[in-house]
Every structure is written in structure tokens, then in C-alpha cells.
Scaffold this active site. Structure first.
Site, PDB file in Angstrom:
ATOM      1  N   VAL A 114      12.265   1.831  -3.790  1.00 26.92           N
ATOM      2  CA  VAL A 114      13.195   2.800  -4.491  1.00 26.92           C
ATOM      3  C   VAL A 114      13.696   1.976  -5.999  1.00 26.92           C
ATOM      4  O   VAL A 114      14.272   0.953  -5.996  1.00 26.92           O
ATOM      5  CB  VAL A 114      14.351   3.328  -4.036  1.00 26.92           C
ATOM      6  CG1 VAL A 114      14.954   4.492  -5.283  1.00 26.92           C
ATOM      7  CG2 VAL A 114      13.940   4.045  -2.877  1.00 26.92           C
ATOM      8  N   GLY A 149      -1.735   4.663 -17.583  1.00 26.79           N
ATOM      9  CA  GLY A 149      -1.356   3.878 -16.110  1.00 26.79           C
ATOM     10  C   GLY A 149       0.078   4.357 -15.577  1.00 26.79           C
ATOM     11  O   GLY A 149       0.682   3.876 -14.632  1.00 26.79           O
ATOM     12  N   THR A 190       1.016  -1.164  -0.043  1.00 29.23           N
ATOM     13  CA  THR A 190       0.125   0.001  -0.184  1.00 29.23           C
ATOM     14  C   THR A 190       0.909   1.323  -0.151  1.00 29.23           C
ATOM     15  O   THR A 190       2.156   0.999   0.054  1.00 29.23           O
ATOM     16  CB  THR A 190      -0.915   0.174   1.232  1.00 29.23           C
ATOM     17  OG1 THR A 190      -0.180   0.283   2.407  1.00 29.23           O
ATOM     18  CG2 THR A 190      -1.442  -1.353   1.507  1.00 29.23           C
ATOM     19  N   ALA A 196      11.676   0.370  -8.059  1.00 25.28           N
ATOM     20  CA  ALA A 196      11.126  -0.918  -8.443  1.00 25.28           C
ATOM     21  C   ALA A 196      11.893  -2.118  -8.729  1.00 25.28           C
ATOM     22  O   ALA A 196      11.552  -2.922  -9.308  1.00 25.28           O
ATOM     23  CB  ALA A 196      10.111  -0.678  -9.650  1.00 25.28           C
ATOM     24  N   LYS A 237      11.757   9.113  -1.968  1.00 21.10           N
ATOM     25  CA  LYS A 237      12.787   8.018  -2.434  1.00 21.10           C
ATOM     26  C   LYS A 237      14.319   8.604  -2.176  1.00 21.10           C
ATOM     27  O   LYS A 237      15.116   7.831  -1.927  1.00 21.10           O
ATOM     28  CB  LYS A 237      12.568   8.001  -4.056  1.00 21.10           C
ATOM     29  CG  LYS A 237      11.487   6.942  -4.219  1.00 21.10           C
ATOM     30  CD  LYS A 237      11.079   7.045  -5.872  1.00 21.10           C
ATOM     31  CE  LYS A 237      10.131   6.225  -6.283  1.00 21.10           C
ATOM     32  NZ  LYS A 237       9.801   6.226  -7.735  1.00 21.10           N
ATOM     33  N   GLY A 282       6.002   0.485 -12.679  1.00 17.24           N
ATOM     34  CA  GLY A 282       5.264  -0.611 -13.178  1.00 17.24           C
ATOM     35  C   GLY A 282       4.845  -1.633 -12.185  1.00 17.24           C
ATOM     36  O   GLY A 282       5.774  -1.764 -11.573  1.00 17.24           O
ATOM     37  N   ASP A 330       6.912  12.174  -3.811  1.00 11.63           N
ATOM     38  CA  ASP A 330       7.284  10.629  -4.143  1.00 11.63           C
ATOM     39  C   ASP A 330       8.788  10.441  -4.372  1.00 11.63           C
ATOM     40  O   ASP A 330       9.323   9.856  -3.715  1.00 11.63           O
ATOM     41  CB  ASP A 330       6.396   9.831  -5.609  1.00 11.63           C
ATOM     42  CG  ASP A 330       6.975   8.697  -5.491  1.00 11.63           C
ATOM     43  OD1 ASP A 330       6.600   7.627  -5.026  1.00 11.63           O
ATOM     44  OD2 ASP A 330       7.697   8.270  -6.841  1.00 11.63           O
ATOM     45  N   GLU A 358      -0.290   8.373 -11.382  1.00 14.89           N
ATOM     46  CA  GLU A 358      -1.681   8.169 -10.554  1.00 14.89           C
ATOM     47  C   GLU A 358      -2.838   8.798 -11.069  1.00 14.89           C
ATOM     48  O   GLU A 358      -2.703   9.805 -12.024  1.00 14.89           O
ATOM     49  CB  GLU A 358      -1.204   8.744  -9.253  1.00 14.89           C
ATOM     50  CG  GLU A 358      -0.047   8.406  -8.458  1.00 14.89           C
ATOM     51  CD  GLU A 358      -0.437   6.848  -7.901  1.00 14.89           C
ATOM     52  OE1 GLU A 358      -1.688   6.625  -7.680  1.00 14.89           O
ATOM     53  OE2 GLU A 358       0.544   6.124  -7.878  1.00 14.89           O
ATOM     54  N   LEU A 367      15.161  -2.181  -9.039  1.00 14.04           N
ATOM     55  CA  LEU A 367      16.542  -2.035  -9.303  1.00 14.04           C
ATOM     56  C   LEU A 367      17.452  -2.085  -8.061  1.00 14.04           C
ATOM     57  O   LEU A 367      17.226  -1.666  -6.890  1.00 14.04           O
ATOM     58  CB  LEU A 367      16.778  -0.688  -9.848  1.00 14.04           C
ATOM     59  CG  LEU A 367      15.987  -0.602 -11.364  1.00 14.04           C
ATOM     60  CD1 LEU A 367      16.151   1.042 -11.724  1.00 14.04           C
ATOM     61  CD2 LEU A 367      16.737  -1.467 -12.293  1.00 14.04           C
TER      62      LEU A 367
END
Length: 347
Positions: free
Chosen positions: A142, A197, A89, A144, A215, A330, A211, A200, A146
Site C-alpha cells: 500500500v 507506464g 508478483t 509503495a 489496498k 512507480g 486494486d 496497467e 509510504l
């Protein structure tokens, strides 16, 4: 067999459930799935495929002990040390539970940046409890998945010192500025990003820079700099009209307020042979975020689509930075990072 809870069944959580249904080999039993409206819980186990089939239905639950987003983050009493809880979430309420879960000996896997990218006190609590019996998997917070956090931490553990880092940390903003030269309205690009997509549903979440700030805080803290949120200077892209917008229709109408200023910035950059990138920078204890005009040879000027790109300068990488690049947004890659951390939590 250990228990597994998945909290959050949005885009990322749903893909994670699909991956769990396909894997079928993990030494863990899915026993709890919850979102802000309902929950499925069974100590004997749940089938991820069956849960996915129920996601479109509003399932009522009379048990008041757990409401994933807007209530208690307490778990059923049969969750104990060694069990795994996944926070998929963006909930502040659930992020506040991360230290408490760790204190109970639970293994926490998260894509929620508010855990270690929120208040500095919470970050310190997570670190302390992770060392004292808990386990914290944060690769999805951070980049996704990587290997950004792992790289920064391994440099430090090997005796190196991270002197500076700079990055394009938002896949959404990377896409918005990739190829943008000011000839078309920026507002149209934002609408397209929402439709695809990439952004947001309320694009102000991405345009605010919040955001990216979280990070950068996570990376800075991993590099050994105990920064708080107020230590990061943020140049938001939001205009006064967007800040005032009270609903979706007003927000959409206010997107046009972005066009003139950003078109001018893009044309000025193009006249110098440069490109615009929304960049997060850490230099010692100084941290800032904002739109920059960069020459094509700059490490952050390359890459496209939704790629994240981070340059790290350290004692070892002094004259030329270490550069890490790859998809930074993604549901697929984020869910894969969560699944990887679940596997690590079970070893």
C-alpha cells in the site's frame, strides 16, 4: 549467510535486482530468481547484474518443482528458517504460499497485495505465523512504501483507535483525475497513462477499482477491522462495453464509452468549484470505494501527479486528521520499499 529468493522479474522485480546489484553490502546471498517462464537457482549464489543481463532471454529449466506464477511455490530444500523470499508478483498462486513460507520460518517480503489483501482466512494465517517464528514485510503493498501501514499499526499499539480513514490509494487514478475538467476525452487520458507506464497494459485493472479494494482491505485490517472482500462496496469505473471487451483492441475501442458520463461528472464538479477524486473510505466497519466530488479544502483534494494521500481520524486525531502524502506508484519507490523490508528482515 542467509539465502534470498526474488520471485517476479517484471518492472518492480527488475528494479529490485538492480538495487541489489548496486547495494553489495547486505548480509544475504541471492540464490534464486524466477518468473513464470524460467528460473535461475544456485545455493552458492547468483550475481544480480548477471541475472539482469539474462532477463531478455528465455531460459529453460527442466526442474519442475518451481514455476513462479502458474505452478508450485515450493522453494529448494536448501531454503530454511531465517532465509528471505521476495514476492514481487501479483500472483494468487504465490500469495497462497505466504502462510506456508512463514510456517517454515522464512522471512517474507512482498509487494503482492493478495497475501494480506486477499481472503480474510489467509490474512489471519499470515498474522499468526508472523508472530510464531516468521516475519512479514508488507510496506510495498500500500502506498509503495509510504509509512501508511506502519503509522496505522503504531497508533493501535500506542493505545489509539482508528475511527475512520479515507484515501486516494491508486497512483494511476490519482493521475487520471488530476486536473481533469471534462474538456478533453477521458479515454485519451487513459491511453496516455498506459503509454507512460502509469496504468496497467490492460487499463481495466485500474479502472475496476479492484486494486484499490485490496489496498483498503489491507489498511482496514491493520486498523483492527476484520473485513472480507465482500464487505467493501466498490463503484467501478468500468462501463458495460469495457466489461464485455475480449481483447486489447476491443478494450481500446471501448474506452470511448467512458467519456460522456465522466465529462458530465467533471463539469458538474467544476461548476461547484470542486474536483473529482477516486476515494476509498473506512468508517467503523463500513467500507466503500468510488468517485467523489470534493471541495479544494478537503484533505484528499490536494496533491497531484501519482501521489497517494490518506487521512486518518482517531481518538488522538479527532477534529483534524493525520494526513500522509507522497508518491504511491512507480517501480523505483516500490522496489525501494522492498529493499527496505529486506534490510529489516535481516536484523
Amino acid at each position: 549467510m542467509r539465502h534470498l529468493a526474488v520471485l517476479g522479474t517484471g518492472t518492480v522485480g527488475s528494479v529490485l535486482l538492480q538495487r541489489l546489484a548496486e547495494s553489495g553490502t547486505l548480509p544475504v546471498q541471492l540464490c534464486l530468481v524466477a518468473n513464470s517462464r524460467w528460473r535461475h537457482a544456485d545455493p552458492a549464489g547468483l550475481d544480480p547484474g548477471d541475472v539482469l543481463a539474462d532477463l531478455g532471454q528465455a531460459a529453460a529449466d527442466a526442474d519442475p518443482r518451481f514455476h513462479a506464477h502458474d505452478g508450485s511455490g515450493d522453494l529448494p530444500p536448501w531454503f530454511g528458517p531465517g532465509d528471505v523470499v521476495v514476492d514481487a508478483t501479483a500472483s494468487e498462486a504465490l500469495a497462497a504460499w505466504h502462510p506456508r513460507w512463514l510456517r517454515r520460518g522464512l522471512r517474507v517480503v512482498t509487494a503482492n497485495k493478495l497475501g494480506i489483501g486477499g481472503p480474510l482466512l489467509r490474512h489471519r494465517q499470515v498474522q499468526r505465523h508472523s508472530r510464531n517464528g516468521g516475519w512479514y514485510g508488507d510496506a510495498a503493498t500500500v502506498g509503495a512504501g509510504l509509512p501508511l501501514l506502519r503509522c496505522v499499526r503504531e497508533l493501535r499499539s500506542g493505545g489509539d483507535q482508528v475511527r475512520a480513514l479515507a484515501g486516494v490509494l491508486s497512483g494511476t487514478l490519482a493521475w487520471l483525475f488530476d486536473g481533469y475538467d471534462g474538456s478533453t476525452p477521458f479515454s485519451e487520458r487513459v491511453r496516455e497513462a498506459v503509454a507512460r507506464g502509469y496504468a496497467e497494459p490492460d487499463p481495466r485493472v485500474d479502472l475496476s477499482g479492484e486494486d484499490v479494494r485490496r489496498k483498503l482491505l489491507i489498511l482496514a485490517r491493520a486498523a483492527g477491522h476484520a473485513l472480507d472482500g465482500s464487505d467493501v462496496q466498490v463503484q467501478s469505473l468500468l462501463t458495460p462495453a469495457l466489461r464485455r471487451a475480449g481483447n486489447a483492441a476491443a478494450t481500446d475501442a471501448a474506452l470511448a464509452s467512458l467519456d460522456a458520463a465522466l465529462s458530465k461528472r467533471a463539469r458538474e464538479a467544476a461548476a461547484k468549484g470542486e474536483v473529482l477524486r477516486y476515494v476509498a473510505r473506512l468508517e467503523g466497519k463500513s467500507a466503500r470505494i468510488g468517485l467523489e466530488s470534493l471541495p479544494p479544502s478537503h484533505p484528499l483534494a490536494q496533491g497531484g501527479a501519482c501521489d497517494n494521500r490518506v487521512a486518518i481520524w482517531s481518538c488522538r486525531y479527532d477534529e483534524r486528521p493525520l494526513v500522509i502524502q507522497g508518491p504511491g506508484a512507480g517501480a523505483g519507490v516500490t522496489a525501494a520499499a522492498l529493499l527496505d523490508d529486506i534490510r529489516r528482515a535481516l536484523t
